[in-house]
Design a protein around this motif. Structure first.
Motif, PDB file in Angstrom:
ATOM      1  N   GLY A  46       0.734  -1.293   0.006  1.00 21.58           N
ATOM      2  CA  GLY A  46       0.023   0.061  -0.118  1.00 21.58           C
ATOM      3  C   GLY A  46       0.615   1.239  -0.140  1.00 21.58           C
ATOM      4  O   GLY A  46       0.223   2.388   0.005  1.00 21.58           O
ATOM      5  N   HIS A  47       2.090   1.061   0.109  1.00 18.52           N
ATOM      6  CA  HIS A  47       3.233   2.194   0.120  1.00 18.52           C
ATOM      7  C   HIS A  47       4.023   2.018  -1.078  1.00 18.52           C
ATOM      8  O   HIS A  47       4.364   1.034  -1.420  1.00 18.52           O
TER       9      HIS A  47
ATOM     10  N   ARG B 112       2.843   7.345   0.451  1.00 21.37           N
ATOM     11  CA  ARG B 112       1.575   6.644   0.041  1.00 21.37           C
ATOM     12  C   ARG B 112       0.685   7.448  -0.979  1.00 21.37           C
ATOM     13  O   ARG B 112       0.618   8.587  -0.770  1.00 21.37           O
TER      14      ARG B 112
ATOM     15  N   ASP C 246       4.233   9.203   5.558  1.00 23.19           N
ATOM     16  CA  ASP C 246       4.358   8.911   6.792  1.00 23.19           C
ATOM     17  C   ASP C 246       5.372   9.533   7.741  1.00 23.19           C
ATOM     18  O   ASP C 246       6.485   9.934   7.185  1.00 23.19           O
TER      19      ASP C 246
ATOM     20  N   TYR D 213       7.847   6.872   4.747  1.00 17.48           N
ATOM     21  CA  TYR D 213       7.263   5.868   3.610  1.00 17.48           C
ATOM     22  C   TYR D 213       6.134   7.030   3.135  1.00 17.48           C
ATOM     23  O   TYR D 213       5.405   7.621   3.673  1.00 17.48           O
TER      24      TYR D 213
END
Length: 540
Positions: free
Chosen positions: A344-345, A418, A412, A416
């Motif tokens: 998801g990242h 997204r 994040d 990371y």
């Protein structure tokens, strides 16, 4: 000693990090000297060693020079994945000319704009594609000559230009004295609110693509890289540089086949492959086959694959997926090795690049808050140089000395990134960028259409579908399938709308601008016409 033998003599300074070693001629010569007999490129019909590729580059450059092509000239290329494609790419890069690969699905307004904007006097095209060029308005196009790959059909249109078979390779010529910043290719990426933009890609940009992408994939000497993605896009073209720099081989298949994908991995003895977001759920939707586990592939570059599909794909097929972020204008700027992947990242920022997530005033937003991703490179010419013939668009995209991606992301606290969605009014379908502007221009050219708005709606395959809402002229009626047939010869197949809605008016602002966000929010309704449900199949 002949020219080719001279070029493969070992250099006294083998440091690939120096600027002189980031150009295509230098990389070819270094690879041939280092590992000349190992395979470098194959289209599954013909295979070249590195020494073959070096000789082909020098001799194809000779044929281009004999045609009058010189340093800085653009050469258009309308061709699928085959050795002739790479032959022209290598010949142009050797000569210092600039190759302009064109999406083979380009038609009408889009194709005419590309040929006019790039200024190419020579086009190299597969014979079965050349009719789309002859059908254009040739009055003010700079194009003069077409080299044909293969034999034209018996019912081909009357040529509008000097048309001849692609000549054989000529006597080799010495490579141009190039630098990192010399343009290597112009790649057209669909405009988001206007015509397609020609991205000027320097030689060093593709060196760094090959360096950073291969690093995260773990590409090493002897690897076999398999792609069925089109070489006229950055993804597949940079995989050639991964192979070139790391003593591997690239196998380029003609196209993606869901039923034959894993068989192809087995047959080519591939160890690394490349997929796009929509390909993974398509492959997972098929029955399990023995070839899913008989291949040797350990890893795939898989940008945009939804997180919930990643673990399922790896568990079923034994192939680890590496996500990441890059664009034609930038590079492999966000990614990570297999052990650093987070479903998801997209990954973390790659060393050598800088990134910010900003608001509409280019002010950074806090971690955890969505904003536009803007980027810059530490190394000169690791990014594109701008848009060909579009200085205003270049300044707009690179304002405040950062490249503005038009993509909304979240960073994040642990670094990371997204992906959230796109700020730009673009559509991503079948692995291709679709310009809503270009689709709208075709729809508006129909005599029955007064107003049209084209926008993206989500599909079940983690990509976009093209939807259009239209207002017809007073007293006019129009069957949806008739409009689709009108669009078909004028648009790439992937840009033809799947969904059509007809309305009396479109939502607008006080100054008359169409509010597409309202149309997107409404999306597909019970009254929407669906091409897929009609039973009609587009020609490709």
């Amino acid at each position: 000693m002949g020219l080719i033998e001279t070029l493969v003599e070992p250099r006294t300074s083998p440091d690939q990090g120096r600027a002189a070693h980031r150009t295509l001629p230098a990389l070819l010569a270094a690879r041939a000297a280092r590992n000349g007999t190992a395979p470098l490129f194959s289209d599954r019909a013909t295979t070249w060693t590195a020494s073959d590729a070096l000789a082909i580059a020098a001799r194809r450059a000779g044929a281009l020079a004999a045609q009058g092509v010189g340093r800085g000239d653009r050469v258009a290329l309308l061709c699928g994945n085959r050795v002739e494609f790479m032959e022209i790419v290598l010949g142009c890069g050797w000569l210092g000319a600039v190759v302009v690969p064109i999406n083979t699905a380009s038609r009408g307004l889009q194709l005419e704009h590309i040929l006019r904007n790039c200024g190419a006097r020579l086009l190299v095209a597969e014979a079965h594609l050349v009719d789309v060029v002859h059908a254009l308005d040739a009055q003010d196009l700079p194009l003069e000559t077409i080299w044909l790959i293969g034999e034209p059909a018996a019912d081909a249109l009357k040529p509008a230009y000097i048309t001849t078979a692609m000549p054989p390779a000529d006597e080799p010529v010495t490579p141009a004295a190039l630098t990192d910043g010399d343009p290597f290719a112009v790649l057209y990426t669909s405009g988001t609110s206007g015509l397609s933009k020609g991205v000027i890609c320097p030689h060093a940009q593709f060196y760094w693509w090959g360096h950073y992408t291969a690093r995260d994939l773990g590409v090493a000497a002897g690897d076999v890289l398999y792609t069925c993605l089109p070489l006229f896009h950055t993804n597949a073209l940079n995989s050639f540089f991964q192979a070139l720099i790391h003593d591997a081989e690239l196998v380029a298949d003609r196209r993606f086949s869901a039923s034959g994908f894993f068989d192809a991995l087995v047959e080519t003895r591939a160890t690394v492959t490349y997929v796009l977001g929509a390909m993974v759920p398509i492959l997972l939707s098929r029955p399990v086959t023995a070839s899913e586990r008989e291949h040797r592939v350990r890893v795939a570059l898989a940008p945009g694959v939804p997180g919930h599909f990643q673990q399922e794909f790896t568990a079923r097929c034994g192939i680890a997926l590496v996500d990441g972020y890059g664009s034609t204008e930038t590079n492999c700027v966000i990614s990570g090795a297999i052990d650093a992947q987070r479903p998801g990242h997209m990954g973390k920022l790659v060393a050598g690049f800088d990134a910010r997530v900003v608001d509409e005033h280019d002010q950074p937003v806090p971690d955890g808050e969505a904003g536009e991703l803007i980027l810059r490179a530490d190394t000169p010419f690791a990014f594109a140089s701008g848009y060909l013939g579009m200085p205003e668009k270049t300044v707009e995209a690179w304002r405040n000395l950062w490249f503005h991606t038009g993509d909304r992301v979240v960073r994040d606290a642990d670094g990371y990134y997204r992906f959230v969605d796109r700020l730009k009014d673009t559509i991503r379908r079948r692995g291709e960028n679709v310009s809503s502007f270009e689709v709208e221009q075709v729809l508006l050219s129909h005599r029955s259409v007064e107003t049209a708005a084209v926008f993206a709606v989500k599909s079940a395959l983690a990509e976009d579908e093209v939807m259009a809402t239209l207002v017809l002229r007073d007293g006019e009626t129009l069957e949806p399938l008739d409009l689709i047939r009108y669009c078909e010869p004028r648009l790439p197949y992937f840009a033809v709308p799947r969904y059509l809605d007809f309305a009396r008016d479109l939502p607008k602002t006080e100054n008359g601008k169409i509010q597409k966000f309202k149309l997107r929010e409404t999306g597909v309704t019970a009254t929407t016409w669906d091409l897929d449900a009609s039973g009609y199949r587009l020609k490709r």
